[in-house]
Enzyme design. Structure first.
Site, mmCIF file in Angstrom:
data_model
loop_
_atom_site.group_PDB
_atom_site.id
_atom_site.type_symbol
_atom_site.label_atom_id
_atom_site.label_comp_id
_atom_site.label_asym_id
_atom_site.label_seq_id
_atom_site.Cartn_x
_atom_site.Cartn_y
_atom_site.Cartn_z
ATOM 1 N N CYS A 94 -3.561 3.241 -3.696
ATOM 2 C CA CYS A 94 -3.061 4.150 -2.660
ATOM 3 C C CYS A 94 -1.576 4.478 -2.813
ATOM 4 C CB CYS A 94 -3.320 3.549 -1.283
ATOM 5 S SG CYS A 94 -5.073 3.248 -0.975
ATOM 6 N N LYS B 241 -5.297 -1.219 9.515
ATOM 7 C CA LYS B 241 -6.312 -1.024 8.475
ATOM 8 C C LYS B 241 -6.402 -2.284 7.627
ATOM 9 C CE LYS B 241 -7.676 1.839 4.615
ATOM 10 N NZ LYS B 241 -7.392 3.032 3.808
ATOM 11 N N ARG C 159 -6.906 -3.966 -2.918
ATOM 12 C CA ARG C 159 -5.844 -3.388 -2.092
ATOM 13 C C ARG C 159 -5.156 -4.443 -1.218
ATOM 14 N NH1 ARG C 159 -7.163 1.730 -3.415
ATOM 15 N NH2 ARG C 159 -9.080 2.748 -2.719
ATOM 16 N N LYS D 91 -9.390 0.005 11.847
ATOM 17 C CA LYS D 91 -10.375 0.274 10.804
ATOM 18 C C LYS D 91 -10.549 -0.955 9.927
ATOM 19 C CE LYS D 91 -11.016 3.098 6.810
ATOM 20 N NZ LYS D 91 -10.361 3.870 5.823
ATOM 21 N N SER E 243 -17.643 3.631 6.069
ATOM 22 C CA SER E 243 -18.832 3.953 5.274
ATOM 23 C C SER E 243 -19.758 2.750 5.106
ATOM 24 C CB SER E 243 -18.390 4.482 3.910
ATOM 25 O OG SER E 243 -17.593 3.528 3.240
ATOM 26 N N TYR F 172 -19.378 8.829 10.426
ATOM 27 C CA TYR F 172 -20.127 9.719 9.529
ATOM 28 C C TYR F 172 -21.308 10.359 10.252
ATOM 29 C CZ TYR F 172 -17.030 7.920 6.079
ATOM 30 O OH TYR F 172 -15.870 7.605 5.405
HETATM 31 C C1 PBG Z 1 -8.288 5.190 1.316
HETATM 32 C C2 PBG Z 1 -9.208 5.249 2.461
HETATM 33 C C3 PBG Z 1 -10.294 4.399 2.660
HETATM 34 C C4 PBG Z 1 -10.931 4.846 3.805
HETATM 35 C C5 PBG Z 1 -10.215 5.934 4.304
HETATM 36 N N1 PBG Z 1 -9.139 6.175 3.456
HETATM 37 C C6 PBG Z 1 -10.838 3.269 1.880
HETATM 38 C C7 PBG Z 1 -9.970 2.370 1.154
HETATM 39 O O1 PBG Z 1 -8.913 1.971 1.648
HETATM 40 O O2 PBG Z 1 -10.362 2.027 0.039
HETATM 41 C C8 PBG Z 1 -12.172 4.162 4.354
HETATM 42 C C9 PBG Z 1 -13.267 5.005 4.766
HETATM 43 C C10 PBG Z 1 -14.618 4.426 4.797
HETATM 44 O O3 PBG Z 1 -14.995 3.399 4.191
HETATM 45 O O4 PBG Z 1 -15.400 5.070 5.463
HETATM 46 N N2 PBG Z 1 -6.953 5.288 1.622
HETATM 47 ZN ZN ZN Z 2 -5.842 5.316 -0.289
#
Ligand code: PBG
Ligand code: ZN
Length: 325
Positions: A125, A192, A218, A249, A275, A314
């Site tokens: 990221c 997050k 990450r 999240k 997801s 979703y």
């Molecule tokens: C990446 C990002 C992620 C999501 C939103 N933006 C995943 C990650 O950090 O790898 C997650 C979304 C999901 O799993 O629905 N910056």
């Molecule tokens: Zn990212």
């Protein structure tokens, strides 16, 4: 003689409706969208029902359908064809924002995810140092704030940084103010976590980080699931730096975090049903082990109970038909 006490209000639909404390409405939902450069037809995403990697054209058709069915708020993820190390080309996503705004104008509310993981060669990221063992904070923040400024200038109503670098909200707020985008909202992915629930997303967004060994995924920028205090510190900092909406999240495994944080920080709170959480529900219903609508509605109810004002899911595009009858 049977004694009814708490059961009395549960006996009829009428009293169940009248006594209900938590009410979901389709106006509370945000639908994620993926638009992918260089594909000729829309692609399914493994395990996610009714969600696609769209082409520029199928994206507009899908939004039109959603708008007609009562979903008008979206979170857009752009996936460019060309990956880079330090210099990123945001034109593809900027063009998609312009298309959407030309077509749907003020009827739509469009948030755009701001991150670099769909742009970088390594899927992280942020910008990696020479030896490949550190994500550089400063250079990543500048790259993120220039992306946010471009999206806002193209007409995004909201920018949503999901990278987890330090100080990015202040930098983005400054960049937005300096570019006459002071009305653009910032929805910060404040809390997050470094989660295993992002699997299908990373396929959809082409953002699986490589060199897992050197960087341990990450974990050097997303919050450790065992550090709830970091979620509070991160959200307080983002509020201070000018975020308009804060987020937790993933959703279901972190409802305790949302409950605590939303009681401490009086900003609007979003929750992201990720997801992987969605895949769990989709697979359960696919194998006839549970009803899809029921599973979503029940999990969404838990999110409102924990303090969410809005839900990113979703299955948002099913909310109008499930909730408004
Ligand atoms: C990446 C990002 C992620 C999501 C939103 N933006 C995943 C990650 O950090 O790898 C997650 C979304 C999901 O799993 O629905 N910056
Ligand atoms: Zn990212």
């Amino acid at each position: 003689m049977a004694e009814l006490s708490l059961r009395r209000t549960r006996l009829s639909t009428a009293t169940r409706e009248l006594t209900r404390q938590i009410r979901l409405s389709s106006g509370q939902f945000i639908q994620p969208l993926f638009v992918v450069q260089g594909i000729s037809e829309r692609e399914a995403i493994p395990s996610l029902k009714d969600t696609w990697r769209d082409t520029s054209l199928s994206l507009l058709k899908q939004i039109d359908k959603d708008m007609n069915e009562g979903i008008k708020k979206f979170l857009l993820f752009g996936v460019p064809a060309k990956k880079n190390e330090t210099e990123f080309d945001h034109q593809f996503i900027v063009d998609r924002i312009c298309d959407i705004k030309n077509e749907f104008g003020k009827d739509i509310w469009l948030a755009v995810d701001v991150c670099l993981c769909s742009n970088t060669t390594h899927g992280h990221c942020g910008i990696l140092n020479e030896t490949g063992d550190t994500i550089l904070n400063g250079p990543s923040v500048s790259a993120l704030s220039s992306a946010a400024e471009l999206y806002a200038s193209a007409g995004a109503d909201c920018v949503a940084p999901s990278d987890m670098m330090d100080g990015r909200i202040a930098a983005i707020r400054d960049a937005l103010n300096l570019s006459q985008n002071e009305k653009t909202l910032i929805m910060s992915y404040s809390a997050k976590f470094d989660s295993g629930f992002y699997g299908p997303f990373r396929i959809a967004a082409d953002s699986t980080p490589d060199n897992e060994i050197l960087l341990n995924g990450r974990s050097s920028y997303q919050i450790d699931p065992g550090r709830p205090n970091d979620a509070l510190l991160s959200a307080m900092r983002d509020a201070d730096e000018g975020a308009d909406i804060l987020m937790v999240k993933p959703g279901m495994p972190y409802l305790d975090i949302l409950k605590t944080l939303s009681s401490k920080i009086p900003l609007p709170w979003a929750i992201y049903q990720t997801s992987g959480e969605s895949a769990g529900i989709e697979l359960t219903s696919k194998y006839n082990l549970g009803n899809r609508q029921r599973l979503y509605v029940e999990t969404w109810t838990s999110m409102l109970r924990a303090g969410a004002n809005m839900i990113i899911s979703y299955a948002a595009r099913s909310a109008p038909k499930w909730l408004n009858h």
